[in-house]
Design an enzyme around this catalytic site. Sequence first.
Site, mmCIF file in Angstrom:
data_model
loop_
_atom_site.group_PDB
_atom_site.id
_atom_site.type_symbol
_atom_site.label_atom_id
_atom_site.label_comp_id
_atom_site.label_asym_id
_atom_site.label_seq_id
_atom_site.Cartn_x
_atom_site.Cartn_y
_atom_site.Cartn_z
ATOM 1 C CG HIS A 142 38.488 46.824 45.581
ATOM 2 N ND1 HIS A 142 38.894 48.126 45.698
ATOM 3 C CD2 HIS A 142 37.125 46.844 45.620
ATOM 4 C CE1 HIS A 142 37.837 48.912 45.821
ATOM 5 N NE2 HIS A 142 36.756 48.154 45.781
ATOM 6 C CD GLU A 160 43.975 46.416 43.960
ATOM 7 O OE1 GLU A 160 44.223 47.587 43.652
ATOM 8 O OE2 GLU A 160 42.799 45.957 43.987
ATOM 9 C CB CYS A 178 41.011 52.217 46.259
ATOM 10 S SG CYS A 178 40.777 50.779 47.318
ATOM 11 C CB CYS A 229 43.587 47.953 47.500
ATOM 12 S SG CYS A 229 41.985 47.251 47.081
ATOM 13 C CB ALA A 250 20.007 46.365 12.578
#
Length: 347
Positions: A51, A53, A78, A87, A157
């Site tokens: 992650h 961090e 987390c 983390c 489009a």
Amino acid sequence: MNHKKIFMYRAIQLAKNGLGLTSPNPMVGCLIERNGLILSEGWHYKVGMDHAEVNAINRVENTSLLTDSTLYVTLEPCVHFGKTPPCVDLIIKSKIPRVVIGIQDPCHKVNGLGIQKLRENGIEVIENVLRDQCRILNKRFFTFYEKKRPYIILKWAQSDDGFMDSLKRNEKKKPSWISGIYSRQLSHKWRSEEDSILVGRKTVFNDNPKLDVREWFGSDPIRIFMDRKLSISASYFILDGTKKTIVFTEKKKENQKNTEFVQISFDKEIIKNIFNYLYQKNILSLIVEGGRMTLESFIKANIWDESRIFICNIFLKDGLKAPVIDGRVIKNMYIGERDKLIIKIPS
């Protein structure tokens, strides 16, 4: 602008490097600041990898500097074990005294628990810095957890006089391109950024699309189409088995190489039935590219989050009318010299 916003803007920039790579995880950016200078930066590269961090902390060579630094992160760290450790535990272990967070994580496994654990361990937490921008950054992730469905992008489009093609609905001839080369390239870039792409049976029958990113780079989205009676033969690209494909049908059929046949009811709740399945599969985003009936079914049900419409500098005078969609214009720009792009969100 105060310094907290400046550093959070930079963290948002870092997070965007993960666009199209992190799903079903969010995009997250992180930096570590000390005395007004950035010590290190990181972002979540790809699902299954470290992650943001972790990447930022591990880049600091002199770890003693962390004890007098501030960690900035776009999303609440987390607190649970997934494919990587929490983390929050690394932040605590690194003795970082202050954490500035853009927005709280909506996932039930976090949802304030990361902030709570940081504070319980004596870390100062400052919340909601550039909250709105951090939410927009992860609009797919927030929609998925708050609405229990993917983030829906409608894309088509049309000519300057409001037609998608010179064809009438029941005519059988090859449809013509009305958008320019740069618009088509941008469309393929968008495909690389989303988890999945959906078209209806008539679009498959008439256009035989590949629904890949051949004019860009990155991963192909999961191909999805609706074929109530399984009338599309294996000779079409979408059933060639080269890419992951989901077919929603009323018929029962065994799955084939890279192709899953999902039996659902085609009643008035068809869109809901599709979304329920995609939610179970952790598919965070879906770009709907047609045809008209399929697009209008989402518009009439008022189930969409963004529309991206190319207005092409061509007049067809007759043919297949383009859908009409209300909403607030958030972007109006030219793509090359001939196409205008209008992006709307619900009012």
